[in-house]
Design a protein around this motif. Structure first.
Motif, PDB file in Angstrom:
ATOM      1  N   ASP A  51      -7.929  -6.321  -8.501  1.00 20.52           N
ATOM      2  CA  ASP A  51      -8.536  -5.503  -9.726  1.00 20.52           C
ATOM      3  C   ASP A  51      -9.350  -4.178  -9.385  1.00 20.52           C
ATOM      4  OD1 ASP A  51     -10.882  -6.279  -8.144  1.00 20.52           O
ATOM      5  OD2 ASP A  51     -11.279  -8.243  -9.099  1.00 20.52           O
ATOM      6  N   GLY A  52     -10.182  -3.852 -10.049  1.00 21.01           N
ATOM      7  CA  GLY A  52     -10.937  -2.413  -9.718  1.00 21.01           C
ATOM      8  C   GLY A  52     -10.429  -1.216 -10.289  1.00 21.01           C
TER       9      GLY A  52
ATOM     10  N   THR B 213      -9.848   6.875  -5.627  1.00 22.68           N
ATOM     11  CA  THR B 213     -10.009   5.738  -4.695  1.00 22.68           C
ATOM     12  C   THR B 213     -10.277   5.840  -3.259  1.00 22.68           C
ATOM     13  OG1 THR B 213      -8.469   4.429  -5.923  1.00 22.68           O
ATOM     14  CG2 THR B 213      -8.693   3.577  -3.787  1.00 22.68           C
ATOM     15  N   VAL B 214     -11.288   5.296  -2.794  1.00 20.82           N
ATOM     16  CA  VAL B 214     -11.733   5.513  -1.350  1.00 20.82           C
ATOM     17  C   VAL B 214     -11.538   4.309  -0.383  1.00 20.82           C
ATOM     18  CG1 VAL B 214     -13.436   7.312  -1.532  1.00 20.82           C
ATOM     19  CG2 VAL B 214     -14.246   5.232  -1.789  1.00 20.82           C
ATOM     20  N   ASP B 215     -11.834   3.218  -0.883  1.00 13.91           N
ATOM     21  CA  ASP B 215     -11.705   1.968  -0.081  1.00 13.91           C
ATOM     22  C   ASP B 215     -10.941   0.918  -0.985  1.00 13.91           C
ATOM     23  OD1 ASP B 215     -12.923   2.628   2.096  1.00 13.91           O
ATOM     24  OD2 ASP B 215     -14.975   1.932   1.452  1.00 13.91           O
ATOM     25  N   ILE B 216     -10.317   0.073  -0.073  1.00 18.58           N
ATOM     26  CA  ILE B 216      -9.559  -1.006  -0.653  1.00 18.58           C
ATOM     27  C   ILE B 216     -10.222  -2.460   0.131  1.00 18.58           C
ATOM     28  CG2 ILE B 216      -7.398  -2.276  -0.495  1.00 18.58           C
ATOM     29  CD1 ILE B 216      -7.116   0.371  -2.090  1.00 18.58           C
ATOM     30  N   ILE B 217     -10.988  -3.207  -0.748  1.00 18.53           N
ATOM     31  CA  ILE B 217     -11.663  -4.155  -0.648  1.00 18.53           C
ATOM     32  C   ILE B 217     -10.771  -5.536  -0.269  1.00 18.53           C
ATOM     33  CG2 ILE B 217     -13.838  -5.634  -0.683  1.00 18.53           C
ATOM     34  CD1 ILE B 217     -14.897  -3.290  -2.541  1.00 18.53           C
TER      35      ILE B 217
ATOM     36  N   PRO C 189     -10.119   2.068   4.563  1.00 15.80           N
ATOM     37  CA  PRO C 189      -9.994   3.345   3.877  1.00 15.80           C
ATOM     38  C   PRO C 189      -8.496   3.535   3.142  1.00 15.80           C
ATOM     39  CG  PRO C 189     -10.262   3.668   6.004  1.00 15.80           C
ATOM     40  CD  PRO C 189     -10.362   2.393   6.068  1.00 15.80           C
ATOM     41  N   LEU C 190      -8.549   4.328   2.062  1.00 17.34           N
ATOM     42  CA  LEU C 190      -7.077   4.255   1.387  1.00 17.34           C
ATOM     43  C   LEU C 190      -5.872   4.758   2.063  1.00 17.34           C
ATOM     44  CD1 LEU C 190      -5.779   4.243  -1.557  1.00 17.34           C
ATOM     45  CD2 LEU C 190      -6.404   6.934  -1.527  1.00 17.34           C
ATOM     46  N   ALA C 191      -6.070   5.512   2.989  1.00 16.91           N
ATOM     47  CA  ALA C 191      -5.001   6.216   3.697  1.00 16.91           C
ATOM     48  C   ALA C 191      -4.502   4.958   4.742  1.00 16.91           C
ATOM     49  CB  ALA C 191      -5.471   7.298   4.609  1.00 16.91           C
TER      50      ALA C 191
ATOM     51  N   VAL D   9     -10.021  -2.579  -5.618  1.00 14.36           N
ATOM     52  CA  VAL D   9      -9.787  -1.222  -5.429  1.00 14.36           C
ATOM     53  C   VAL D   9     -10.993  -0.509  -5.958  1.00 14.36           C
ATOM     54  CG1 VAL D   9      -8.443   0.919  -5.772  1.00 14.36           C
ATOM     55  CG2 VAL D   9      -7.289  -1.455  -5.525  1.00 14.36           C
ATOM     56  N   SER D  10     -11.700   0.353  -5.031  1.00 15.41           N
ATOM     57  CA  SER D  10     -13.041   0.942  -4.981  1.00 15.41           C
ATOM     58  C   SER D  10     -13.067   2.386  -5.110  1.00 15.41           C
ATOM     59  CB  SER D  10     -13.819   0.144  -4.370  1.00 15.41           C
ATOM     60  OG  SER D  10     -15.485   0.933  -4.320  1.00 15.41           O
ATOM     61  N   SER D  11     -13.774   2.978  -6.034  1.00 12.85           N
ATOM     62  CA  SER D  11     -14.089   4.525  -5.910  1.00 12.85           C
ATOM     63  C   SER D  11     -15.355   4.938  -5.302  1.00 12.85           C
ATOM     64  CB  SER D  11     -13.857   5.078  -7.451  1.00 12.85           C
ATOM     65  OG  SER D  11     -15.012   4.526  -8.141  1.00 12.85           O
TER      66      SER D  11
END
Ligand SMILES: Nc1nc2c(c(=O)[nH]1)N[C@H]1C(S)=C(S)[C@@H](COP(=O)(O)O)O[C@H]1N2
Ligand SMILES: [Mo]
Length: 383
Positions: A70-71, A143-147, A173-175, A222-224
């Motif tokens: 989600d996110g 998007t910056v982080d995947i939790i 982090p996304l990368a 997925v977080s911005s």
């Protein structure tokens, strides 16, 4: 890659039984250490692989299990265990080290589990690339982080306290999340994941300390905005310093280069004037091991060791050194230090800004050399 083809590195015949038992560091929840002195194969047998869990192991039925995504995404998604098994699979051999490994050697003593050398193990993992799942849901720009969130939960009642009952969650982090080797694993050493290691699904984040490899993952968010959860702000942090000033408390992330000695062990008695096989393992983060050196005179002279097997990024490398022990009985200090392909070498002294984590300074191992009666002086030991 096809998950049914076993790779050379892990053929199970290479793994010798019987096994030395794991060492109990905590009984409830079960936290167990790999008996590092018994290291004798690149792959750690699952039965010996260390276990680090903050909460009781959650019971999850593969029939009702769903991975929810989600996110900040285009299409929210739920995937069943069976559907995950049907997706394209990726295999990675990865050394998992707890950021608190070797904590027992710190002086003054710091709180946390008092791990010796064995909060580290190496296994072969098979699963679905996290990028594969992220591509299905469509990660939105910004998007910056995947939790990654686990199904386990509880309340931390000692400092630093948690805000009531919390789950185990960490972000990457996304990368990093889009690197192919970052997987959602359902297999460990050719078998379904054991419950203690995250059944039915766990993250495997190669190059990062163990805390990022979230077990029992049932939600990916997925977080911005940067994620600042308990496990990367109040716990698993270190001080970044600039010009001698601690400027920022950062989440522990990438693994630092490190070698450990399996044998000789601390206070081991070795025969004088004999050939003794010193051996161990070395690993690093986003690089490969370039060399491992040993010193048998307390750090004055360093000699190159033999690196064994082939180099594989993210997997530890075994090493050995045949030491002609001194003719003179007495106490000697042996040490090992690793250097990676980026030229990074282990420090000789502890950096206090690392708190209770990332313990990679060179460890002196005190051994005793004795004259052994009735044995020929040129005999070989531990080979
Ligand atoms: N859900 C969840 N994942 C988790 C943990 C946890 O307590 N809960 N512990 C982490 C830590 S600190 C480490 S070192 C590794 C240990 O993995 P293992 O038990 O398979 O060796 O899992 C990580 N993943
Ligand atoms: Mo850990």
């Amino acid at each position: 890659m096809n998950s049914s083809i076993p790779s050379d590195q892990t053929s199970r015949e290479n793994i010798q039984a019987p096994f030395a038992a794991r060492i109990i560091r905590e009984n409830e929840p079960e936290n167990l250490e790999f008996p590092f002195s018994s290291l004798n194969s690149a792959i750690t047998p699952t039965e010996q692989f260390f276990i680090r869990s903050h909460f009781p192991v959650p019971k999850i039925s593969p029939e009702t299990y769903r991975l929810k995504v989600d996110g900040h995404i285009e299409r929210p998604l739920e995937i069943s265990y069976d559907d995950l098994l049907k997706m394209p699979s990726t295999r990675v051999t990865m050394t998992l080290e707890c950021a608190g490994n070797s904590r027992i050697f710190l002086s003054p003593k710091v709180s946390g589990l008092q791990w010796e050398l064995g909060a580290v193990s190496n296994a072969e993992w098979v699963g679905v690339s996290l990028s594969e799942v992220l591509n299905r849901v469509g990660v939105k720009p910004g998007t910056v982080d995947i939790i990654l969130e686990g199904a386990d939960s509880g309340e931390i009642k000692k400092e630093p306290n948690s805000p009531g009952k919390i789950t185990y969650a960490r972000s990457i982090p996304l990368a990093k999340a889009f690197e192919k080797e970052v997987i959602l694993a359902y297999q460990m050493n050719g078998e379904p994941l054991p419950a203690a290691h995250g059944f039915p699904l766990r993250a495997i984040v190669p190059g990062w300390y163990g805390m990022a490899s979230v077990k029992w993952v049932n939600r990916i968010s997925v977080s911005s905005v940067p994620f600042r959860g308990y496990w990367q702000t109040l716990d698993y942090t270190y001080w970044e310093t600039r010009n001698g000033l601690p400027i920022e408390l950062l989440p522990v992330s990438e693994i630092e280069v490190k070698a450990e000695i399996a044998r000789p062990g601390l206070h081991e008695v070795l025969p004088a004037n004999s050939v003794y096989r010193m051996h161990g393992a070395a690993w690093t983060g986003e690089s490969e091991i370039a060399k491992v050196e040993v010193s048998t005179d307390g750090g004055k002279i360093w000699s190159a060791t033999q690196l064994l097997g082939a180099s594989a990024k993210y997997a530890w490398r075994l090493w050995e050194f045949h030491w002609r022990t001194p003719a003179e009985p007495g106490r000697y200090t042996v040490m090992a230090r690793a250097t990676d392909a980026r030229g990074r070498t282990q420090p000789m002294v502890r950096d206090a800004h690392r708190g209770g984590y990332v313990i990679t300074h060179v460890q002196p191992i005190l051994v005793e050399v004795r004259k052994v009666q009735g044995s020929a002086s040129s005999e070989s030991y531990n080979i």
